[in-house]
Motif scaffolding. Structure first.
Motif, PDB file in Angstrom:
ATOM      1  N   MET A 160      -3.764   7.601  -4.025  1.00 22.81           N
ATOM      2  CA  MET A 160      -5.130   7.943  -3.635  1.00 22.81           C
ATOM      3  C   MET A 160      -5.729   6.784  -2.861  1.00 22.81           C
ATOM      4  O   MET A 160      -5.544   5.622  -3.207  1.00 22.81           O
ATOM      5  N   TYR A 161      -6.464   7.125  -1.793  1.00 19.51           N
ATOM      6  CA  TYR A 161      -7.073   6.087  -0.956  1.00 19.51           C
ATOM      7  C   TYR A 161      -8.589   6.269  -0.933  1.00 19.51           C
ATOM      8  O   TYR A 161      -9.291   5.734  -1.800  1.00 19.51           O
ATOM      9  N   ILE A 162      -9.122   7.078  -0.007  1.00 17.98           N
ATOM     10  CA  ILE A 162     -10.590   7.164   0.032  1.00 17.98           C
ATOM     11  C   ILE A 162     -11.140   7.948  -1.161  1.00 17.98           C
ATOM     12  O   ILE A 162     -12.332   7.855  -1.449  1.00 17.98           O
ATOM     13  N   GLY A 163     -10.288   8.680  -1.855  1.00 15.36           N
ATOM     14  CA  GLY A 163     -10.756   9.351  -3.063  1.00 15.36           C
ATOM     15  C   GLY A 163     -11.318   8.386  -4.082  1.00 15.36           C
ATOM     16  O   GLY A 163     -12.230   8.735  -4.850  1.00 15.36           O
ATOM     17  N   HIS A 164     -10.796   7.161  -4.102  1.00 13.13           N
ATOM     18  CA  HIS A 164     -11.321   6.166  -5.043  1.00 13.13           C
ATOM     19  C   HIS A 164     -12.775   5.821  -4.738  1.00 13.13           C
ATOM     20  O   HIS A 164     -13.546   5.501  -5.650  1.00 13.13           O
ATOM     21  N   TYR A 165     -13.145   5.892  -3.464  1.00  8.20           N
ATOM     22  CA  TYR A 165     -14.511   5.533  -3.098  1.00  8.20           C
ATOM     23  C   TYR A 165     -15.512   6.594  -3.521  1.00  8.20           C
ATOM     24  O   TYR A 165     -16.725   6.340  -3.487  1.00  8.20           O
ATOM     25  N   SER A 166     -15.029   7.770  -3.919  1.00  6.10           N
ATOM     26  CA  SER A 166     -15.949   8.770  -4.463  1.00  6.10           C
ATOM     27  C   SER A 166     -16.634   8.234  -5.717  1.00  6.10           C
ATOM     28  O   SER A 166     -17.818   8.512  -5.960  1.00  6.10           O
ATOM     29  N   ALA A 167     -15.913   7.436  -6.516  1.00  3.07           N
ATOM     30  CA  ALA A 167     -16.528   6.822  -7.705  1.00  3.07           C
ATOM     31  C   ALA A 167     -17.640   5.862  -7.308  1.00  3.07           C
ATOM     32  O   ALA A 167     -18.670   5.760  -7.987  1.00  3.07           O
ATOM     33  N   ALA A 168     -17.450   5.154  -6.193  1.00  2.72           N
ATOM     34  CA  ALA A 168     -18.475   4.216  -5.725  1.00  2.72           C
ATOM     35  C   ALA A 168     -19.735   4.959  -5.296  1.00  2.72           C
ATOM     36  O   ALA A 168     -20.857   4.540  -5.620  1.00  2.72           O
ATOM     37  N   PHE A 169     -19.580   6.057  -4.568  1.00  2.00           N
ATOM     38  CA  PHE A 169     -20.758   6.801  -4.113  1.00  2.00           C
ATOM     39  C   PHE A 169     -21.487   7.479  -5.277  1.00  2.00           C
ATOM     40  O   PHE A 169     -22.723   7.538  -5.284  1.00  2.00           O
ATOM     41  N   VAL A 170     -20.742   7.981  -6.251  1.00  2.00           N
ATOM     42  CA  VAL A 170     -21.386   8.564  -7.426  1.00  2.00           C
ATOM     43  C   VAL A 170     -22.140   7.484  -8.204  1.00  2.00           C
ATOM     44  O   VAL A 170     -23.277   7.694  -8.651  1.00  2.00           O
ATOM     45  N   THR A 180       3.027 -11.533  -4.195  1.00  2.00           N
ATOM     46  CA  THR A 180       3.506 -12.730  -4.902  1.00  2.00           C
ATOM     47  C   THR A 180       4.673 -12.436  -5.841  1.00  2.00           C
ATOM     48  O   THR A 180       5.144 -13.332  -6.531  1.00  2.00           O
ATOM     49  N   GLY A 181       5.121 -11.181  -5.891  1.00  2.00           N
ATOM     50  CA  GLY A 181       6.285 -10.834  -6.692  1.00  2.00           C
ATOM     51  C   GLY A 181       6.009 -10.554  -8.153  1.00  2.00           C
ATOM     52  O   GLY A 181       6.947 -10.336  -8.925  1.00  2.00           O
ATOM     53  N   VAL A 182       4.738 -10.527  -8.547  1.00  2.00           N
ATOM     54  CA  VAL A 182       4.406 -10.276  -9.950  1.00  2.00           C
ATOM     55  C   VAL A 182       4.646  -8.807 -10.299  1.00  2.00           C
ATOM     56  O   VAL A 182       5.142  -8.483 -11.381  1.00  2.00           O
ATOM     57  N   GLU A 183       4.274  -7.915  -9.376  1.00  2.00           N
ATOM     58  CA  GLU A 183       4.547  -6.491  -9.555  1.00  2.00           C
ATOM     59  C   GLU A 183       5.477  -6.023  -8.432  1.00  2.00           C
ATOM     60  O   GLU A 183       5.601  -6.686  -7.393  1.00  2.00           O
ATOM     61  N   LYS A 184       6.119  -4.891  -8.649  1.00  2.00           N
ATOM     62  CA  LYS A 184       7.194  -4.462  -7.760  1.00  2.00           C
ATOM     63  C   LYS A 184       6.915  -3.071  -7.203  1.00  2.00           C
ATOM     64  O   LYS A 184       6.409  -2.187  -7.902  1.00  2.00           O
ATOM     65  N   VAL A 185       7.281  -2.873  -5.953  1.00  2.26           N
ATOM     66  CA  VAL A 185       7.226  -1.573  -5.310  1.00  2.26           C
ATOM     67  C   VAL A 185       8.305  -1.560  -4.242  1.00  2.26           C
ATOM     68  O   VAL A 185       8.671  -2.603  -3.695  1.00  2.26           O
ATOM     69  N   ARG A 186       8.842  -0.387  -3.967  1.00  2.00           N
ATOM     70  CA  ARG A 186       9.820  -0.271  -2.884  1.00  2.00           C
ATOM     71  C   ARG A 186       9.517   0.982  -2.078  1.00  2.00           C
ATOM     72  O   ARG A 186       8.902   1.932  -2.583  1.00  2.00           O
ATOM     73  N   SER A 218       4.099  12.707   0.629  1.00  2.00           N
ATOM     74  CA  SER A 218       2.762  12.104   0.707  1.00  2.00           C
ATOM     75  C   SER A 218       2.816  10.633   1.088  1.00  2.00           C
ATOM     76  O   SER A 218       2.115  10.196   1.985  1.00  2.00           O
ATOM     77  N   ASN A 219       3.566   9.846   0.379  1.00  3.55           N
ATOM     78  CA  ASN A 219       3.779   8.450   0.764  1.00  3.55           C
ATOM     79  C   ASN A 219       5.119   7.995   0.203  1.00  3.55           C
ATOM     80  O   ASN A 219       5.598   8.572  -0.782  1.00  3.55           O
ATOM     81  N   PRO A 220       5.719   6.972   0.819  1.00  3.12           N
ATOM     82  CA  PRO A 220       7.068   6.581   0.418  1.00  3.12           C
ATOM     83  C   PRO A 220       7.120   5.512  -0.658  1.00  3.12           C
ATOM     84  O   PRO A 220       8.162   4.885  -0.859  1.00  3.12           O
ATOM     85  N   PHE A 221       6.026   5.253  -1.363  1.00  4.93           N
ATOM     86  CA  PHE A 221       5.990   4.187  -2.359  1.00  4.93           C
ATOM     87  C   PHE A 221       6.647   4.627  -3.666  1.00  4.93           C
ATOM     88  O   PHE A 221       6.245   5.627  -4.266  1.00  4.93           O
ATOM     89  N   ASP A 222       7.603   3.852  -4.114  1.00  3.38           N
ATOM     90  CA  ASP A 222       8.126   3.977  -5.475  1.00  3.38           C
ATOM     91  C   ASP A 222       7.503   2.842  -6.280  1.00  3.38           C
ATOM     92  O   ASP A 222       7.947   1.700  -6.218  1.00  3.38           O
ATOM     93  N   LEU A 223       6.460   3.153  -7.035  1.00  2.00           N
ATOM     94  CA  LEU A 223       5.672   2.155  -7.764  1.00  2.00           C
ATOM     95  C   LEU A 223       6.272   1.973  -9.154  1.00  2.00           C
ATOM     96  O   LEU A 223       5.702   2.393 -10.161  1.00  2.00           O
ATOM     97  N   PRO A 243       5.593   4.349   6.942  1.00  3.66           N
ATOM     98  CA  PRO A 243       5.948   2.939   7.179  1.00  3.66           C
ATOM     99  C   PRO A 243       7.395   2.654   6.801  1.00  3.66           C
ATOM    100  O   PRO A 243       7.980   3.318   5.944  1.00  3.66           O
ATOM    101  N   HIS A 244       7.962   1.659   7.460  1.00  2.00           N
ATOM    102  CA  HIS A 244       9.324   1.244   7.163  1.00  2.00           C
ATOM    103  C   HIS A 244       9.395  -0.165   6.582  1.00  2.00           C
ATOM    104  O   HIS A 244      10.396  -0.535   5.971  1.00  2.00           O
ATOM    105  N   GLN A 245       8.341  -0.950   6.794  1.00  2.00           N
ATOM    106  CA  GLN A 245       8.316  -2.322   6.302  1.00  2.00           C
ATOM    107  C   GLN A 245       7.236  -2.449   5.241  1.00  2.00           C
ATOM    108  O   GLN A 245       6.078  -2.075   5.462  1.00  2.00           O
ATOM    109  N   LEU A 246       7.602  -2.997   4.098  1.00  2.00           N
ATOM    110  CA  LEU A 246       6.702  -3.015   2.953  1.00  2.00           C
ATOM    111  C   LEU A 246       5.559  -4.011   3.110  1.00  2.00           C
ATOM    112  O   LEU A 246       4.387  -3.643   3.003  1.00  2.00           O
TER     113      LEU A 246
END
Length: 220
Positions: free
Chosen positions: A1-11, A41-47, A54-59, A184-187
């Motif tokens: 989710m991207y701009i959907g998060h900002y719905s909380a800000a407007f509410v 910084t390598g603390v959390e991982k995604v590929r 929808s998006n290529p993120f494996d979180l 995207p192809h580059q993380l």
């Protein structure tokens, strides 16, 4: 989710108009700001996994930002931070709204994420609307439109509406690009771009809250 998060800000802005919108924009993406920093910084991982819908993120590893417990703690920390910043002059009630806006991040992510959000150690959840791209896109746009409509009707002064509409239009454009643009192809460049947007949008929100100058009056 991207701009959907900002719905909380407007509410939240509609409920507590004294809170600056830029503060609530930061709160809405507070968790993702730290997620981006932790990934870099390598603390959390995604590929990146080509072919994911929808998006290529494996979180696959983000326990410090996107677990339920962590998100609640980030919300508590944001509430205390907002209250401690004397230039904001927020009451405890207003500061708690900032904290709730931060914590809303997990619930909104729950709707669209694949099962990658830790409910408790060893158990991950997610309703997976990302697997249905048009449904996920529609959900974000509907949440965003409803929250913006509430804000414009209830809490936005007429002198700010033109700038706010430009801001909202630009945010919709970002969501359309994120949904229908080339995957995207580059993380790391993508993470940096996301981090930039998380910080640039509050700056734009702050500028949008400034009313347009009144036209000069002519003496007769």
């Amino acid at each position: 989710m991207y701009i959907g998060h900002y719905s909380a800000a407007f509410v939240a802005k509609s409920a507590q108009p004294k809170i600056p919108l830029w503060v609530l924009f930061l709160a809405a993406q507070f968790v993702d700001i730290f997620w981006a920093a932790f990934v870099l910084t390598g603390v959390e991982k995604v590929r990146i996994v080509p072919g994911l819908r929808s998006n290529p993120f494996d979180l696959y590893h983000m326990p410090y930002t996107h677990s339920l417990l962590a998100t609640l703690l980030w919300g508590l920390g944001a509430m205390l931070l907002a209250k401690s910043l004397t230039f904001l002059r927020l009451s405890w009630k207003e500061a708690s709204v900032v904290g709730i806006t931060v914590s809303s991040h997990w619930l909104l992510d729950l709707l669209v994420h694949r099962p990658d959000l830790s409910l408790y150690p060893g158990h991950k959840v997610g309703f997976g609307l990302w697997n249905y791209p048009m449904l996920a896109f529609s959900l974000e746009m509907v949440l965003f439109a409803l929250s913006v409509g509430l804000f414009l009707w209830w809490a936005c002064p007429p002198t700010q509406r033109r700038k706010m509409l430009f801001l909202v239009g630009g945010m919709c454009g970002l969501q359309i690009f994120a949904t229908f643009g080339k995957p995207p192809h580059q993380l790391y460049p993508l993470i940096l771009l996301l981090l930039f947007s998380f910080l640039a949008l509050p700056w734009l929100a702050r500028r949008s809250e400034r009313p347009l100058p009144s036209p000069p009056t002519t003496e007769t």
